[in-house]
Design a protein around this motif. Sequence first.
Motif, mmCIF file in Angstrom:
data_model
loop_
_atom_site.group_PDB
_atom_site.id
_atom_site.type_symbol
_atom_site.label_atom_id
_atom_site.label_comp_id
_atom_site.label_asym_id
_atom_site.label_seq_id
_atom_site.Cartn_x
_atom_site.Cartn_y
_atom_site.Cartn_z
ATOM 1 N N VAL A 164 0.874 -1.175 0.000
ATOM 2 C CA VAL A 164 0.000 0.000 0.000
ATOM 3 C C VAL A 164 0.907 1.219 0.000
ATOM 4 C CG1 VAL A 164 -1.864 1.237 1.150
ATOM 5 C CG2 VAL A 164 -1.743 -1.259 1.298
ATOM 6 N N ALA A 165 0.806 2.014 -1.056
ATOM 7 C CA ALA A 165 1.678 3.174 -1.232
ATOM 8 C C ALA A 165 0.980 4.433 -0.737
ATOM 9 C CB ALA A 165 2.058 3.317 -2.701
ATOM 10 N N PHE A 166 1.764 5.333 -0.150
ATOM 11 C CA PHE A 166 1.231 6.589 0.382
ATOM 12 C C PHE A 166 1.985 7.772 -0.202
ATOM 13 C CE2 PHE A 166 0.060 3.486 3.551
ATOM 14 C CZ PHE A 166 -1.161 3.929 4.039
ATOM 15 N N HIS A 167 1.234 8.837 -0.428
ATOM 16 C CA HIS A 167 1.812 10.143 -0.719
ATOM 17 C C HIS A 167 1.398 11.035 0.440
ATOM 18 C CE1 HIS A 167 2.095 13.867 -3.588
ATOM 19 N NE2 HIS A 167 2.960 13.898 -2.600
ATOM 20 N N GLY A 168 2.300 11.236 1.387
ATOM 21 C CA GLY A 168 1.926 11.890 2.631
ATOM 22 C C GLY A 168 0.973 10.990 3.391
ATOM 23 N N ASN A 169 -0.187 11.514 3.772
ATOM 24 C CA ASN A 169 -1.178 10.713 4.490
ATOM 25 C C ASN A 169 -2.247 10.127 3.577
ATOM 26 O OD1 ASN A 169 -0.066 11.103 7.070
ATOM 27 N ND2 ASN A 169 -1.023 13.133 7.221
ATOM 28 N N ARG A 170 -2.071 10.282 2.286
ATOM 29 C CA ARG A 170 -3.074 9.837 1.325
ATOM 30 C C ARG A 170 -2.577 8.580 0.604
ATOM 31 N NH1 ARG A 170 -4.992 14.399 -2.591
ATOM 32 N NH2 ARG A 170 -6.046 15.013 -0.680
ATOM 33 N N THR A 171 -3.435 7.576 0.503
ATOM 34 C CA THR A 171 -3.040 6.385 -0.249
ATOM 35 C C THR A 171 -2.878 6.742 -1.720
ATOM 36 O OG1 THR A 171 -5.355 5.736 -0.543
ATOM 37 C CG2 THR A 171 -4.154 4.764 1.313
ATOM 38 N N ALA A 172 -1.845 6.164 -2.337
ATOM 39 C CA ALA A 172 -1.512 6.513 -3.714
ATOM 40 C C ALA A 172 -1.516 5.309 -4.635
ATOM 41 C CB ALA A 172 -0.137 7.183 -3.754
ATOM 42 N N GLY A 173 -1.926 4.161 -4.156
ATOM 43 C CA GLY A 173 -1.966 2.991 -5.018
ATOM 44 C C GLY A 173 -1.776 1.711 -4.229
ATOM 45 N N VAL A 174 -2.135 0.609 -4.839
ATOM 46 C CA VAL A 174 -1.966 -0.712 -4.240
ATOM 47 C C VAL A 174 -1.328 -1.614 -5.290
ATOM 48 C CG1 VAL A 174 -3.110 -2.720 -3.220
ATOM 49 C CG2 VAL A 174 -3.959 -0.416 -2.726
ATOM 50 N N ILE A 175 -0.247 -2.266 -4.924
ATOM 51 C CA ILE A 175 0.463 -3.173 -5.822
ATOM 52 C C ILE A 175 0.401 -4.572 -5.223
ATOM 53 C CG2 ILE A 175 2.687 -3.746 -6.879
ATOM 54 C CD1 ILE A 175 3.402 -0.773 -6.672
ATOM 55 N N ARG A 176 0.062 -5.559 -6.054
ATOM 56 C CA ARG A 176 -0.062 -6.930 -5.562
ATOM 57 C C ARG A 176 0.787 -7.894 -6.375
ATOM 58 N NH1 ARG A 176 -2.005 -11.959 -5.982
ATOM 59 N NH2 ARG A 176 -2.180 -11.658 -8.226
ATOM 60 N N PHE A 177 1.450 -8.812 -5.681
ATOM 61 C CA PHE A 177 2.165 -9.911 -6.311
ATOM 62 C C PHE A 177 1.716 -11.221 -5.673
ATOM 63 C CE2 PHE A 177 4.982 -6.408 -7.253
ATOM 64 C CZ PHE A 177 5.467 -6.714 -8.517
ATOM 65 N N ASP A 178 1.752 -12.286 -6.459
ATOM 66 C CA ASP A 178 1.502 -13.603 -5.878
ATOM 67 C C ASP A 178 2.566 -13.884 -4.822
ATOM 68 O OD1 ASP A 178 -0.511 -13.833 -7.687
ATOM 69 O OD2 ASP A 178 0.480 -15.296 -8.969
ATOM 70 N N LEU A 179 2.146 -14.461 -3.732
ATOM 71 C CA LEU A 179 3.085 -14.813 -2.666
ATOM 72 C C LEU A 179 4.089 -15.832 -3.203
ATOM 73 C CD1 LEU A 179 3.056 -13.865 0.331
ATOM 74 C CD2 LEU A 179 2.106 -16.097 0.901
ATOM 75 N N PRO A 180 5.376 -15.579 -3.090
ATOM 76 C CA PRO A 180 6.361 -16.538 -3.608
ATOM 77 C C PRO A 180 6.262 -17.873 -2.875
ATOM 78 C CG PRO A 180 7.439 -14.847 -2.282
ATOM 79 C CD PRO A 180 6.014 -14.408 -2.456
#
Length: 423
Positions: free
Chosen positions: A32-48
């Motif tokens: 979960v990516a943040f720009h300051g206190n605001r979420t800026a995106g969600v990146i998902r990968f399969d669990l290795p």
Amino acid sequence: MTTILRAESAHDFLALIPTLAGYRPRRSLVWVAFHGNRTAGVIRFDLPRRAADREPVVTAGIGMLCRLDGVDAVVPIAYTDARFAGRGGAGARALLRIAIRRAEEAGFHVRDGFVVAGDAWASVRDRTAPPDGYELALIESATSHREAGGRRGPADPSDSTDLAELITDSELPLVDRPEADEVARVVHLLSDAGAGGGRARAREREALLERLGGLADPVECIELALAGEEARAPLDAVALGWLAHLAGRPAYRDAMMLQIAFGRMLGEVALDEAVVDLPEEELDDGPAAPLDDGQDASHREVAELLGDLLLGLSTHRPDVDRVRCGFALFRRVAAAAPAEHRAGALCVAAWLAWSLGRGSVAGALLDRALEATPGHPMAALLTTYLGTGALPEWAFAAVARPGGGGDGAAPLSGRRGARSRGR
């Protein structure tokens, strides 16, 4: 300075993840990516699955985070079906230790890191957490979860839990046998195999095109089909068969993908460029052929633009609502089409999923396309391209908010086999 989200607020945060991501993660490493206190995106990968794959998967995630505009903080979360009790989610904890270390080395502020196991959850930085973790019920009953109406993520399979595994034949929309038979009749009638048969067959094809009416125009067909999806007024079997036929012809397929994503005008341009300038035999296999060097500069510029959009080499975003309608439409087309004519529609649906940053969904659909038609040129090409970890540039571009400022990229999802991206 390390900021720990204690249990009192952490479960509220974890309850929001399905809403932030647009799906309910499972067996995943989620950033979960943040720009300051605001979420800026969600990146998902399969669990290795192997310890040796942890570093490459983390490397791929860090690379994507670095491309998100303005991101300065992250929270990695490992979702696993393993039990927390006993081993304390050992494998997931090991993955998170690597993720946190690498994120901090890259200059990101790591606010916290969580393991959400099959029976419990905990922060990897919370030394006061019980040995067997906190109850999952805390997340389910969180205030933010109740305020979201108990939402567990969208009901559409394109956005649901464990995305890569949901796209199978059984999860494609159910199609009645009479409808499937009619679609098969239409596709076979229009296909090259059914192009013979003398005057009787020719009259059948003419009658079919007359029955389609305005839908016989590929551009108009897409516009009417998208409007029907939005209004929950699905196309009939003849129109589905027509779309399955068009999706099997590269020039039409590519133009339809661009039209769905970027609008009618671009679809018309793409179709004109492909159909007017290419001989008929070049429309039958693989991606649409490039323009010849001898053609004028304007043609080359247009061809370059279209090619860049197909490869995601642009920050111009697709229309998300159109893409979602198109994705639902072509999943239905694929479900209704006979197996040997299904790959084209699956490729369209895969590209549309990828255009929203859903690489795992796209990969699963392409697997289905190659099962239906082994060696299918476009499916093989997209599989190779996605296997490099490619995601469209627009997924990393900031979204302007109505009141100014930016929110982040759309949710991103790594293709299965993401470990290859770290090598």
